[in-house]
Write a protein that holds these residues in place. Sequence first.
Motif, short mmCIF file in Angstrom:
data_model
loop_
_atom_site.label_atom_id
_atom_site.label_comp_id
_atom_site.label_asym_id
_atom_site.label_seq_id
_atom_site.Cartn_x
_atom_site.Cartn_y
_atom_site.Cartn_z
N PRO A 1 -17.14 86.52 20.12
CA PRO A 1 -18.57 86.84 20.27
C PRO A 1 -18.81 88.34 20.22
N THR B 1 -19.26 86.10 16.02
CA THR B 1 -20.54 85.44 16.26
C THR B 1 -21.43 86.33 17.09
N ASP C 1 -12.78 82.40 17.48
CA ASP C 1 -14.14 82.96 17.50
C ASP C 1 -14.23 84.12 18.48
N LYS D 1 -13.61 74.84 12.94
CA LYS D 1 -13.68 75.64 14.16
C LYS D 1 -12.29 75.81 14.78
N GLN E 1 -24.53 82.23 14.85
CA GLN E 1 -24.33 81.32 15.97
C GLN E 1 -23.04 80.55 15.73
N ALA E 2 -22.54 79.89 16.77
CA ALA E 2 -21.25 79.23 16.68
C ALA E 2 -21.26 78.11 15.65
#
Length: 359
Positions: A234, A65, A232, A227, A206-207
């Motif tokens: 970043p 992300t 995830d 999710k 974006q998340a």
Amino acid sequence: MSLRMLNEFITIDRAFQRSMRLDQDYSSTKTEAIARYVPQSTSTNILQMMAEHVLNSQQRAFTWTGPYGSGKSSLALLLCSLVGGGDARQIALDRLALSANDPIVSVFGSGKPWSVYALTGQQSRMVDDVAYMLGCQAKTSSEVTQTLSQMVEQVPDDSGILLIIDELGKYLEADCASENAYLLQELAETASRSGKRVLVVGILHQAVDVYASTMPKQLRDEWEKVKGRFVDMPLLAATDEVIELLGRAIQVKNRPDNTVFDKAVATASADFATRRSNHAGKLPDLLNRCWPLNPVTTLLLGPISRRKFSQNERSIYSFLSSRERFGFVEFIESHDDKDVYSLSNYWDYLEANFETSIL
């Protein structure tokens, strides 16, 4: 001595002007794009964490992300090149310059080539695109997961499968978002249950929960399950990494003397050192390479470009190469070698092109 226009000294590296399209730019035999890759510690850390997961856990599904222009697609090209073998793997290894026992090399950069399936998302049924890519008999979720499971069974221990989806957010925004969510869950579970080097990677601006925030509760719950299947990671470049890339994008030949600019670099570097001393040593050289950007402008370009103006984020590279009013290209074509692109110039640029959307 007569003054000369700035564009007589400056060109913008074309590699920084074009957007990467993974499904078209990757090939194990195409090395032009990967040969120009500039490795950054933030990107290397993401590959490092993924390699550790493969070595020490059953986790095989990941999302990256980061804002537009943060280098997600370039990192994806690097990963595809590493696992895909051929000339591209060797170029990627040369660019990274890692030791042979580094987890990135042992997991992604050695052994037999992996099967690489690169997809760019769109607002449509994801199952149609994945089924076509995998050569499925039918365009259904069950057929896709069954085909992937059969492919997994045939993967040698020293090889793997990479399914990587750029612009994954497009599938999250589609009218069939619920169906797409279900398929993503199935793909992630199939990969994680495989026990082999089978990875599913999604690339987002974006998340996941941000995309799902405007959906009905039932859909939000489905995307929350998605999710939970993915780790995830970043992708936000550090200040010095952004400045280094800026300096590589702005190519200067025979830079003229400019005492005003030199003093500004010294002042900005000294002030920055009081806040982040670990970055201070190389900062003057990095800022000098970004001439004719005023050093404070250089320092602010990264953080400001992460803000959302209009329909999507504006990367620092689109600012450098676009012909919008008061932009960088217009500046170097209309100013001489004693001028610098200051904060007031950047303010005029934002006001002229984005005032309505900012307000």
